[in-house]
Design an enzyme around this catalytic site. Structure first.
Site, short mmCIF file in Angstrom:
data_model
loop_
_atom_site.label_atom_id
_atom_site.label_comp_id
_atom_site.label_asym_id
_atom_site.label_seq_id
_atom_site.Cartn_x
_atom_site.Cartn_y
_atom_site.Cartn_z
N CYS A 102 0.84 -1.19 0.00
CA CYS A 102 0.00 0.00 0.00
C CYS A 102 0.88 1.24 0.00
CB CYS A 102 -0.94 0.01 1.21
SG CYS A 102 -0.06 0.01 2.79
N CYS A 105 3.50 1.58 2.74
CA CYS A 105 4.75 0.84 2.50
C CYS A 105 5.73 1.71 1.72
CB CYS A 105 4.47 -0.44 1.73
SG CYS A 105 3.51 -1.67 2.64
N ASP A 507 -6.06 -33.16 -29.20
CA ASP A 507 -5.20 -34.30 -28.94
C ASP A 507 -5.70 -34.99 -27.67
OD1 ASP A 507 -2.91 -36.01 -29.16
OD2 ASP A 507 -1.99 -34.83 -27.55
N ASP A 693 -0.02 -30.86 -27.17
CA ASP A 693 1.11 -30.54 -26.30
C ASP A 693 2.38 -31.31 -26.63
OD1 ASP A 693 0.25 -33.07 -25.47
OD2 ASP A 693 0.94 -32.73 -23.43
N ASP A 697 2.66 -33.23 -32.22
CA ASP A 697 1.59 -32.30 -32.55
C ASP A 697 2.09 -31.06 -33.28
OD1 ASP A 697 -0.50 -33.78 -31.37
OD2 ASP A 697 0.07 -33.07 -29.38
#
Length: 811
Positions: A102, A105, A507, A693, A697
């Site tokens: 915040c 800080c 897939d 993946d 592929d």
């Protein structure tokens, strides 16, 4: 902000059951979770900074006492520090802290650092978490300053590319200053113009009128030439390139209004239009600032990824000695120690079990337990205990670096939609200049005294700002929305093509299923024992990195040597040499060397020798993803046709298709078969999206109209894909498609509004019914409306992301 009785007064963490620290602050006893937090609180109180606890809205991070000596290394400082002109003893660095919660800080950090000897300048931004620090190297060390912050609970890491960070800061500061000058000048000019407009009967004394006009000139001139400099510089670039564009029209309109008003002021003419000029500049700068904000949010994902890697690493020597080294010094095979709370510096294999936060890379909000031998990626955060990691990839070769480069390349490209919008705006500018010339000629004949005023209104009201913003603003907001959903766009045209998809090819292994196959049954068929067959299969599969390798990991006797001459044949199997002998593992036809034949249990894997003699049979199962049913239902709800294309056996693919209710599926598909299926659908007029993946592929991902890969997929699949889904939630695919379609609708709405506005406003302006100041207001309102409509995409994505997180927690 008061903390609970059982929470640490400084960091807000629960107090330990025994051994909590206590200290007096402002005469009241406070409890702390550790000595570090107690010391931080005492430091804050002793130095008169106690207002921090009253002002803060959230607790600080947990205080730590740790050495920051690595920050004093010359190689690190030379790379990440900026020199200060003419002052060799001064250095400047920008760091980031994720513990800044915040504005209090930021206030505490600023006050603390300014009290340290040797600190020349501090700049703290509570919103971005950036700390810009300038210090004298002859008086203090950087490590001392950062240790002080750590003692207060603020750990820091390097900001990406200090030079680029400085350039961005200068650009942002320049835009804000210009916007402020334009806002102040516009308010003053409008107040002065109001006095002139209210003189309906022309009774104001000429001297008073001229006084107001010259004061307005003094106010408007800085706005035109300082605030409007980006447009003037843009016009100069466009003229040098012999290309008409938005900046040329904006700058010429502003200069025309200012020059004509100046001339009228000098000669005492009846009208001036300083108010229209400054309003034009101010509102366009505001629209540009909003567009920049949208682009900045779209780039935020790259910044988060880029700053995920630490600036240094703790390398372990052969004798167990620890050495803090820069990342550039790491090589494959090194062992590094990753402390709890620190980021993994390079890709590698964990040597000790530990939990990691992989949310930045995978979108998975829960900690992930990694066992010895499992891969961990650079940028993941170690959570519970120090873990040793053996480095496998460093620097630019890490998955994180590759992902950052790919996203930056995609964001640098101009999408086809944006290029078409630019071409349309260029043609519109040429048409508008022709309309302005026609207006001048007509009004010189009708009423010469109003020719300049009407022409100025025509140029201002029909400026195609909204038209040029319609697509870029929507695309920038959509990119931000995608990142919030956990989807990274790697190609400029990905979003447009995703919205057009009507067929999705899926897939099976690792996409619809978990990609964590488990061996359910092993049966020896030849002279080898089951244990020996398992060991050979494990050696072959381990060398491929295929998801099936996890089914054999750790099985069989460990004494075998690693497989050599390993060759992966996508859709068929693996062959290689183990202990000097050649083996094959895959489906029956491949292992036996008899193409077209099948064995009992079509979904089984077979191990055979070079002559095709079967040695073992393995039955492997892979479970569905927890959200697979919901993901398929969501895709169907979007009207998409679904098909499964898999290299697995028919029985396994049929079982998954039946369980998910997908009617069309194709098994035993080689990469060539998958690509042929894509081509057949495309020839039938379909737009095909593919999600996969694996290595096998990659060809079909490249051949589909749009493709998506999973973050845990192969690097080859990432390079071929248009988008990467960073988490394990398959439902993000439907979310991304829905956002892409919503983006297409917003773009059409923006284009329709911008075109309708220009077509309707132009005749009114040419007829002399619109004053220049009203034209500036109308044009700006049109641009802001388009930008605000585009920003709705971010809110929609935020809502979708919250719903997705809730669904993930249920699973």
């Amino acid at each position: 902000m008061a903390e609970g009785a059982q929470d640490c007064w400084h960091c807000g963490e629960p107090l330990p059951a025994e051994g909590a620290e206590t200290a007096l602050l402002d005469g009241a006893p406070r409890s702390f979770c550790c000595k570090g937090c107690a010391a931080a609180a005492r430091f804050i109180g002793d130095h008169g900074l106690g207002d921090y606890y009253r002002l803060r809205s959230l607790p600080a991070g947990r205080a730590r006492s740790e050495s920051m000596a690595q920050w004093d290394r010359e190689d690190l400082l030379g790379t990440h520090c900026l020199p200060v002109d003419g002052k060799p003893d001064l250095r400047e660095i920008t760091v980031l802290s994720d513990d800044m919660r915040c504005a209090a800080c930021a206030w505490l950090i600023d006050r603390t650092l300014r009290r340290e000897p040797g600190v020349a300048e501090v700049g703290v931004n509570a919103v971005t978490g950036r700390i810009r620090l300038r210090w004298r190297v002859t008086e203090t060390r950087l490590s001392r300053l950062l240790e002080r912050l750590a003692e207060l609970g603020y750990r820091v890491h390097l900001a990406p590319d200090a030079a680029r960070e400085e350039a961005r800061r200068r650009e942002r500061r320049s835009l804000l200053i210009r916007l402020g000058v334009a806002a102040l000048g516009t308010m003053q000019a409008m107040m002065l113009a109001e006095a002139l407009y209210l003189d309906f009967d022309r009774q104001m004394d000429p001297a008073t009128r001229d006084f107001f006009r010259w004061i307005t000139w003094l106010v408007a001139t800085p706005v035109v030439f300082f605030g409007g400099w980006p447009f003037l510089a843009g016009m100069a670039r466009e003229l040098r390139g012999r290309q008409l564009g938005m900046d040329s029209l904006i700058a010429s309109s502003v200069l025309l209004a200012w020059a004509a008003s100046t001339l009228e002021t000098v000669r005492g003419g009846p009208h001036v239009w300083f108010d229209a000029a400054v309003m034009f500049v101010f509102f366009l700068l505001a629209a540009r600032a909003l567009e920049r904000l949208a682009r900045q949010r779209a780039n935020a994902v790259v910044e988060r990824l880029a700053r995920a890697q630490p600036g240094s690493a703790v390398r372990l020597g052969h004798d167990g000695q620890r050495e803090c080294v820069p990342l550039a010094a790491l090589v494959a095979g090194d062992q590094v120690l990753v402390a709890a709370g620190e980021a993994v510096p390079a890709d590698g294999r964990v040597l000790d079990p530990g939990e990691f936060d992989e949310s930045l890379l995978s979108g998975e909000s829960r900690p992930v337990l990694r066992q010895p031998g499992e891969e961990v990626l650079a940028g993941s955060t170690c959570l519970t205990r120090p873990v040793r990691v053996e480095v496998t990839r460093t620097g630019a070769q890490t998955r994180l670096s590759q992902l950052v480069r790919t996203i930056e390349t995609a964001q640098a490209e101009r999408p086809p939609l944006a290029r078409r919008a630019d071409a349309l705006a260029h043609r519109f500018v040429a048409g508008l200049l022709l309309a302005a010339a026609t207006t001048v000629l007509i009004w010189l004949w009708v009423d010469p005294s109003r020719a300049l005023e009407v022409t100025l209104a025509v140029m201002v009201i029909s400026c195609p700002c909204a038209l040029s913003l319609a697509i870029p603003a929507a695309l920038a907001s959509a990119q931000t929305g995608l990142s919030r959903l956990g989807v990274l766009s790697l190609r400029a045209q990905a979003l447009e093509r995703l919205a057009q998809a009507d067929v999705v090819l899926l897939d099976k292994t690792g996409t619809l299923t978990l990609g964590q196959p488990r061996l359910q049954h092993a049966e020896a068929l030849g002279p080898l024992s089951t244990e020996r067959a398992l060991a050979i299969a494990a050696a072959l599969e381990e060398a491929t990195g295929h998801p099936l390798a996890t089914a054999f990991a750790g099985l069989g006797p460990p004494a075998l040597r690693a497989a050599t001459a390993v060759e992966l044949l996508p859709g068929e199997g693996v062959r290689g040499r183990v202990d000097g002998r050649e083996y094959r593992i895959g489906h029956f036809a491949f292992a036996s060397g008899r193409p077209g034949s099948t064995g009992k249990g079509d979904e089984a894997l077979y191990l055979a020798d070079a002559q095709g003699r079967l040695l073992a049979r393995f039955l492997v199962r892979d479970g569905l993803r927890p959200d697979a049913h919901e993901a398929v239902a969501a895709l169907r709800k979007l009207g998409l046709a679904l098909e499964i294309v898999s290299g697995d056996a028919g029985a396994a693919v049929a079982e998954v298709a039946r369980e998910l209710g997908i009617g069309r599926w194709h098994a035993r598909q080689t990469p060539e078969d998958k690509l042929a299926r894509v081509r057949a659908l495309q020839e039938a007029g379909h737009r095909v999206a593919m999600i996969g993946d694996g290595i096998n592929d990659a060809p079909v991902l490249a051949g589909a109209d749009v493709s998506l890969a999973l973050a845990r997929g192969s690097a080859l699949a990432h390079r071929a894909a248009d988008l990467v889904i960073t988490g394990d939630r398959l439902g993000r695919l439907a979310d991304a498609i829905e956002l892409a379609r919503r983006t297409r609708r917003v773009i059409r709405q923006n284009l329709a509004w911008a075109s309708a506005y220009n077509l309707i406003a132009l005749p009114f302006a040419m007829a002399g019914w619109v004053a220049p100041w009203l034209a500036a207001l109308g044009m700006t309102a049109s641009s802001l409306l388009v930008t605000a409509n585009a920003l709705r995409l971010q809110r929609a994505a935020r809502r979708t992301g919250r719903d997705a997180d809730a669904a993930a927690r249920l699973h």
